[in-house]
Write an enzyme that holds these catalytic residues in place. Structure first.
Site, PDB file in Angstrom:
ATOM      1  N   LYS A  14       0.827  -1.220   0.000  1.00  0.00           N
ATOM      2  CA  LYS A  14       0.000   0.000   0.000  1.00  0.00           C
ATOM      3  C   LYS A  14       0.860   1.269   0.000  1.00  0.00           C
ATOM      4  CE  LYS A  14      -2.197  -0.905   3.896  1.00  0.00           C
ATOM      5  NZ  LYS A  14      -1.863  -2.267   4.304  1.00  0.00           N
ATOM      6  N   ARG A  89     -10.255   1.011   7.441  1.00  0.00           N
ATOM      7  CA  ARG A  89      -9.869  -0.338   7.858  1.00  0.00           C
ATOM      8  C   ARG A  89     -11.016  -1.050   8.566  1.00  0.00           C
ATOM      9  NH1 ARG A  89      -4.058   0.753   7.922  1.00  0.00           N
ATOM     10  NH2 ARG A  89      -2.852  -1.147   8.248  1.00  0.00           N
ATOM     11  N   ARG A 134      11.383  -1.106  12.147  1.00  0.00           N
ATOM     12  CA  ARG A 134      10.014  -0.728  12.527  1.00  0.00           C
ATOM     13  C   ARG A 134       9.499  -1.730  13.557  1.00  0.00           C
ATOM     14  NH1 ARG A 134       5.136   0.533   8.233  1.00  0.00           N
ATOM     15  NH2 ARG A 134       3.684  -0.596   9.559  1.00  0.00           N
ATOM     16  N   ARG A 145      -1.335  -8.703  13.122  1.00  0.00           N
ATOM     17  CA  ARG A 145      -1.845  -7.717  12.157  1.00  0.00           C
ATOM     18  C   ARG A 145      -2.597  -8.421  11.031  1.00  0.00           C
ATOM     19  NH1 ARG A 145       3.684  -5.084  11.002  1.00  0.00           N
ATOM     20  NH2 ARG A 145       2.682  -3.939   9.325  1.00  0.00           N
TER      21      ARG A 145
HETATM   22  P1  B4P Z   1       3.524  -1.831   2.506  1.00  0.00           P
HETATM   23  O1  B4P Z   1       2.391  -2.735   2.320  1.00  0.00           O
HETATM   24  O2  B4P Z   1       3.649  -0.689   1.560  1.00  0.00           O
HETATM   25  O3  B4P Z   1       3.456  -1.461   4.055  1.00  0.00           O
HETATM   26  P2  B4P Z   1       2.541  -0.410   4.763  1.00  0.00           P
HETATM   27  O4  B4P Z   1       1.925   0.577   3.846  1.00  0.00           O
HETATM   28  O5  B4P Z   1       3.437   0.152   5.782  1.00  0.00           O
HETATM   29  O6  B4P Z   1       1.306  -1.190   5.354  1.00  0.00           O
HETATM   30  P3  B4P Z   1       0.957  -1.688   6.807  1.00  0.00           P
HETATM   31  O7  B4P Z   1      -0.423  -2.244   6.707  1.00  0.00           O
HETATM   32  O8  B4P Z   1       2.028  -2.592   7.275  1.00  0.00           O
HETATM   33  O9  B4P Z   1       1.025  -0.459   7.811  1.00  0.00           O
HETATM   34  P4  B4P Z   1       0.190   0.856   8.085  1.00  0.00           P
HETATM   35  O10 B4P Z   1       1.243   1.903   8.111  1.00  0.00           O
HETATM   36  O11 B4P Z   1      -0.945   1.093   7.158  1.00  0.00           O
HETATM   37  O12 B4P Z   1       4.967  -2.528   2.315  1.00  0.00           O
HETATM   38  C1  B4P Z   1       5.484  -3.525   3.126  1.00  0.00           C
HETATM   39  C2  B4P Z   1       6.883  -3.976   2.645  1.00  0.00           C
HETATM   40  O13 B4P Z   1       6.791  -4.711   1.425  1.00  0.00           O
HETATM   41  C3  B4P Z   1       7.869  -2.843   2.357  1.00  0.00           C
HETATM   42  O14 B4P Z   1       9.090  -3.156   2.944  1.00  0.00           O
HETATM   43  C4  B4P Z   1       8.006  -2.801   0.846  1.00  0.00           C
HETATM   44  O15 B4P Z   1       9.293  -2.405   0.414  1.00  0.00           O
HETATM   45  C5  B4P Z   1       7.726  -4.233   0.472  1.00  0.00           C
HETATM   46  N1  B4P Z   1       7.125  -4.350  -0.865  1.00  0.00           N
HETATM   47  C6  B4P Z   1       6.130  -3.575  -1.365  1.00  0.00           C
HETATM   48  N2  B4P Z   1       5.825  -3.957  -2.623  1.00  0.00           N
HETATM   49  C7  B4P Z   1       6.645  -5.042  -2.913  1.00  0.00           C
HETATM   50  C8  B4P Z   1       6.794  -5.903  -4.055  1.00  0.00           C
HETATM   51  N3  B4P Z   1       6.051  -5.736  -5.174  1.00  0.00           N
HETATM   52  N4  B4P Z   1       7.704  -6.884  -3.980  1.00  0.00           N
HETATM   53  C9  B4P Z   1       8.467  -7.075  -2.870  1.00  0.00           C
HETATM   54  N5  B4P Z   1       8.377  -6.274  -1.749  1.00  0.00           N
HETATM   55  C10 B4P Z   1       7.472  -5.278  -1.778  1.00  0.00           C
HETATM   56  O16 B4P Z   1      -0.441   0.626   9.554  1.00  0.00           O
HETATM   57  C11 B4P Z   1       0.329   0.383  10.713  1.00  0.00           C
HETATM   58  C12 B4P Z   1      -0.564   0.248  11.958  1.00  0.00           C
HETATM   59  O17 B4P Z   1      -1.267   1.495  12.232  1.00  0.00           O
HETATM   60  C13 B4P Z   1      -1.683  -0.780  11.889  1.00  0.00           C
HETATM   61  O18 B4P Z   1      -1.227  -2.076  12.231  1.00  0.00           O
HETATM   62  C14 B4P Z   1      -2.706  -0.209  12.929  1.00  0.00           C
HETATM   63  O19 B4P Z   1      -2.320  -0.523  14.253  1.00  0.00           O
HETATM   64  C15 B4P Z   1      -2.593   1.278  12.756  1.00  0.00           C
HETATM   65  N6  B4P Z   1      -3.574   1.855  11.788  1.00  0.00           N
HETATM   66  C16 B4P Z   1      -3.269   2.417  10.584  1.00  0.00           C
HETATM   67  N7  B4P Z   1      -4.385   2.836   9.952  1.00  0.00           N
HETATM   68  C17 B4P Z   1      -5.431   2.517  10.779  1.00  0.00           C
HETATM   69  C18 B4P Z   1      -6.852   2.672  10.658  1.00  0.00           C
HETATM   70  N8  B4P Z   1      -7.415   3.233   9.567  1.00  0.00           N
HETATM   71  N9  B4P Z   1      -7.639   2.233  11.671  1.00  0.00           N
HETATM   72  C19 B4P Z   1      -7.089   1.696  12.778  1.00  0.00           C
HETATM   73  N10 B4P Z   1      -5.761   1.490  12.952  1.00  0.00           N
HETATM   74  C20 B4P Z   1      -4.921   1.904  11.958  1.00  0.00           C
END
Ligand code: B4P
Length: 191
Positions: A14, A89, A134, A145
Site C-alpha cells: 500500500k 480499515r 520498525r 496484524r
Molecule cells: P507496505 O504494504 O507498503 O506497508 P505499509 O503501507 O506500511 O502497510 P501496513 O499495513 O504494514 O502499515 P500501516 O502503516 O498502514 O509494504 C510492506 C513492505 O513490502 C515494504 O518493505 C516494501 O518495500 C515491500 N514491498 C512492497 N511492494 C513489494 C513488491 N512488489 N515486492 C516485494 N516487496 C514489496 O499501519 C500500521 C498500523 O497502524 C496498523 O497495524 C494499525 O495498528 C494502525 N492503523 C493504521 N491505519 C489505521 C486505521 N485506519 N484504523 C485503525 N488502525 C490503523
C-alpha cells in the site's frame, strides 16, 4: 477529482504503491499508519495512547483515525484528489469516509485491493523489520496484524463491491509490474 483507496493486508504494498500513484496523478497522500507513527515518534499524548495497540498489531480506535483524516481533508480541500492509504480499515470507517466526502461534494472514485499470499506478506515484513527496525514488523505482531486484517478489515471489500468500486489486483511481482496493473485500473477514472 480522483479519490482512490489503496487497500490490502499489511505488507501488500500500500505505502509503496501510494507513493508512485501520488507522484503520477498529483494526489494528496493520506496514510493513517504514517500519521500514527509520527505521533508515536513525537511521543504526543495521542502517540502514547496508541503505542501499545500498534505494537500488538491491533487497530487503533475508529474515532482517532477519523479525526485525523477529517483534519487532513479539510486542510487539502483544494487538492486534485486523495489517495487514502490504510484507511478505511473497518466498515464504520468506510461509512464515515463516504459522509465526509459528501460534505466536501466528493466521492470515492475507486478502491484498489492488492492481493498477496500470506507467506509473501510475512517474508516482506520480516525483511523490512530487519532493515528499518520498525517495531511492529516482528513475527508475533505481523501474525496479529494479519489476523486483525482478516477479521476487521477484509469485510470492507464487500462494502465497495456493493458500490461497484472495488478492483482486486495481483500485488505480487516487481513494484513496477504491480504499478502497471494499478494504472490499468485507474485509467478509466482519470478523465
Ligand atoms: P507496505 O504494504 O507498503 O506497508 P505499509 O503501507 O506500511 O502497510 P501496513 O499495513 O504494514 O502499515 P500501516 O502503516 O498502514 O509494504 C510492506 C513492505 O513490502 C515494504 O518493505 C516494501 O518495500 C515491500 N514491498 C512492497 N511492494 C513489494 C513488491 N512488489 N515486492 C516485494 N516487496 C514489496 O499501519 C500500521 C498500523 O497502524 C496498523 O497495524 C494499525 O495498528 C494502525 N492503523 C493504521 N491505519 C489505521 C486505521 N485506519 N484504523 C485503525 N488502525 C490503523
Amino acid at each position: 477529482m480522483l479519490n482512490i483507496i489503496i487497500f490490502g493486508a499489511p505488507g501488500c504494498g500500500k505505502g509503496t504503491q501510494s507513493e508512485k500513484i501520488t507522484a503520477k496523478y498529483q494526489l494528496t497522500h493520506l496514510s493513517t499508519g504514517e500519521m500514527l507513527r509520527e505521533e508515536l515518534s513525537k511521543q504526543t499524548e495521542l502517540g502514547k495512547q496508541v503505542e501499545l495497540l500498534m505494537s500488538q498489531g491491533h487497530l487503533v480506535p475508529d474515532e482517532i483515525v477519523i479525526k485525523m483524516i477529517r483534519e487532513r481533508i479539510e486542510l487539502h480541500r483544494d487538492s486534485h484528489g486523495f489517495i487514502f492509504d490504510g484507511f478505511p480499515r473497518t466498515i464504520y470507517q468506510a461509512e464515515i469516509l463516504d459522509q465526509l466526502l459528501t460534505e466536501f461534494k466528493q466521492t470515492v472514485s475507486l478502491m484498489i485491493s492488492l492481493e498477496v499470499s500470506e507467506e509473501e506478506l510475512v517474508s516482506r515484513l520480516i525483511l523490512r523489520g530487519a532493515q528499518s527496525g520498525r517495531s511492529d514488523d516482528n513475527e508475533v505482531t505481523i501474525k496479529n496484524r494479519i489476523t486483525t486484517y482478516q477479521k476487521n478489515t477484509r469485510p470492507v471489500i464487500d462494502y465497495y463491491q456493493n458500490q461497484n468500486k472495488c478492483h482486486m489486483i495481483n500485488g505480487s511481482g516487481t513494484m513496477e509490474e504491480v504499478f502497471d496493473r494499478i494504472n490499468q485500473a485507474i485509467k478509466p477514472y482519470d478523465a
